[in-house]
Structures are given as structure tokens and as C-alpha cells.
Scaffold this active site. Sequence first.
Site, PDB file in Angstrom:
ATOM      1  N   TYR A 208       5.189   5.491   9.061  1.00  0.00           N
ATOM      2  CA  TYR A 208       4.174   5.152   8.057  1.00  0.00           C
ATOM      3  C   TYR A 208       3.827   3.669   8.135  1.00  0.00           C
ATOM      4  O   TYR A 208       2.653   3.283   8.134  1.00  0.00           O
ATOM      5  CB  TYR A 208       4.696   5.500   6.664  1.00  0.00           C
ATOM      6  CG  TYR A 208       3.710   5.206   5.553  1.00  0.00           C
ATOM      7  CD1 TYR A 208       2.652   6.081   5.304  1.00  0.00           C
ATOM      8  CD2 TYR A 208       3.830   4.059   4.771  1.00  0.00           C
ATOM      9  CE1 TYR A 208       1.738   5.819   4.294  1.00  0.00           C
ATOM     10  CE2 TYR A 208       2.916   3.791   3.760  1.00  0.00           C
ATOM     11  CZ  TYR A 208       1.876   4.672   3.527  1.00  0.00           C
ATOM     12  OH  TYR A 208       0.964   4.401   2.537  1.00  0.00           O
ATOM     13  N   LYS A 212       0.172   1.908   9.020  1.00  0.00           N
ATOM     14  CA  LYS A 212      -0.514   1.008   8.093  1.00  0.00           C
ATOM     15  C   LYS A 212      -0.615  -0.411   8.648  1.00  0.00           C
ATOM     16  O   LYS A 212      -1.572  -1.127   8.354  1.00  0.00           O
ATOM     17  CB  LYS A 212       0.194   1.022   6.739  1.00  0.00           C
ATOM     18  CG  LYS A 212       0.025   2.340   5.978  1.00  0.00           C
ATOM     19  CD  LYS A 212      -1.441   2.648   5.715  1.00  0.00           C
ATOM     20  CE  LYS A 212      -1.621   3.908   4.896  1.00  0.00           C
ATOM     21  NZ  LYS A 212      -3.054   4.178   4.609  1.00  0.00           N
TER      22      LYS A 212
END
Length: 365
Positions: A208, A212
Amino acid sequence: MAAVSNDKRPVDIHQSPPLDLSIPYNPAWVKGRTILVTGGAGGFGAAFVRKWAGHGATVIFGDINTEQGDQVARDIQKETGNKNVHFVHCDVTDWQSQVNLFKEAVKLSPHGGIDTVVANAGIAKADILQFPCDLSVAEPKQPKWQMLDVNLTGVMYTSHLAMFYLPRNPGSKNCTPDSDPATAPRDRHLLFLGSVASLAGVPLSPQYAASKHAVLGLFRSLRGTSFAQGIRVNIVCPYYIDTPMMPAFLRIAIAGGGLGKVEDVVDAATRFTADSRILGRGVVVGPKIKLKPDDNGELKYLGEDADIQPSAVWEVYADDFQYTDASVRAIVNSLNAIQKAQGWIGWAKDCLAALAYGVGLGGKK
């Protein structure tokens, strides 16, 4: 009144000066604009659609969840009285599906163009990269990088299509910090949804965080060239926000430090979307707390009794990200100070609330 401070603008990056968030903006400036949102059937996306439709924008949103998307569109039309709210099924990991979403948005737009594209679609789930292998087997199975597919490949598709369709917005003009958002004609705006994971590593969530971080890199690269097409690019990076996506173990991990609110993320995104003077800027949105810079410029937590307005938004990378690390450290130190000030009682209350949320007893705030 200017939307930004009087600092000199960078000459190498075409962007507006650092934000002055104390200067108000008018969300009604979105009226008459056409906005495309990916991942709009829930979470931040649905909140964006509701807010902007309520102020008179035409909003076309895509999502993989057809049943929920249809219901959200009907509900928002009923709540706002705005019939220019449309759902289109879209799988952001599928190129042709996104092409269809953009084509449909152009057809549904009252003026035949798209003013703002919001690359919102994203997922967070258990990260197989952290514990990848059964060591009893000869070799690991090939992993499926679903978070990268949605959070990065999907965003790249959205960005590529935005760069194609935004300059084809009829009647639009090049965006500049000197425009008048109250009277500006067609806009050209690409808004990214990053995360605090765009700026700092997140333990147990390397996939994740990688996705990002990549979105942040995409934003920083595009803002240096998008002005050539008159497109302004901005990013909103939410901290841990009080939504159903926030798992119980993370609520416990940051107990006592507070969670951000969806409405503050929506407000930050609305400022960027409504105010055509803001180019190439980004903010982190966290818990609403009372902070004030010290003599060294670092943010310090003043306590809830301090006689100043609390803030949930910080611009953490003015002047081409020179002070990103220092600013993130300042925010983390401030949150740590809150935990210390609240003590064990505040920590225990947050832990109990997190456990209750995890077993389905947590209600909406």
C-alpha cells in the site's frame, strides 16, 4: 483576496505559492462544472460526489460496485435535487473500462467536456508482501498485486485519460494563479488522492505504501509539465481517517492520537476543485488539533485549551518538497504530544472504541 500567500513562485515548477488556508473559498464555485470521479460509490468518493452535486456540479462517477453505485446516484439526486449525477460501471484496472467512463462523461456533460478528474479509486487490504511465503514449499507462488493494480495502474490509466480529455474541454482556458474562480470558465484540473503513506512508510503495509508513494511521484512529475496543456494538478493525502476502511488493529496502534474526519478530507478536496488559482499544491489531512509554529517553524501542539482555531489540514511540501521530512516529523511529534497529554486514560478509551468498532459495535460519528 488572493487564495495564496505573497511568496515568490518557483521558476522551475509552474505552481501557485504556498497555500494560505485561513483564506476562505466558496464551494459554490464548482457550480456548472463537470467532474469525473473514480471509485465514487463509497468512502471519500461518495462524499465528494454528494458535496459537489449539492453545489450544482455535474458529477459522473465510476465504480466496480454497480449495485452500490446506482443506489448512491439515486440517493444523491434525491437529496440534492441535482439530476446531473450519473453512475457508470468502471473497473479502474481495465483500460477500456476507463475509456468508456471518460467517453460517457463527455456525453453526459452539459457543455461536452470535463473540468476536473479525481483519481480517487483505491483499496487497502491485508498485504501479502509482508508475509509472502510458506517456507515448507520449494518455491513461492506468484503473487497477485491487487493493491498495485488498483492504486497505481488504475491511477496511471486515469491520469493518461485526463491528459487527453481535459485540454479538449470546450471554452476552457489555461489555468493560472491569477484566474478568478468566481467567474472562470471551463476548468482543467486533475486531483490525486494520496495518503500519509505517500509521505512515510506504513508498517505491515509495504505494498500500500509503495502504491501511494508512486502516486505522489506521479503528482510531482506531472505538475512540472501539465501547465503546457493548461492543466493544474493537486493532491490530497489523508492521514488515518475515521472510516470503515480503518481496521481495528490500526485504531489500537494510534490510540490516543486521534483520527481524521471524512468531512475535512472533503473540504480540502473541495478547496482544490473549486479554486482554479491553486496549481501544483498538496495537503495532508489529519485530526483537527491546535497547532502553532515555534521559533524554528516546527508545528507544536498547544493543547485543547489554547485560544486558537484548530486545524485538520497542513501543506507539507511547499517549495518543491524541500521540507517534507521535517514537516511529516512535526506532525508525528505533534500527535505523539497529544497522546502524552491525554495519558493512559485517553489511550484506553481509544483502544476500547477500536475494539468495539472491530466487532461491529462502532457507530457513525
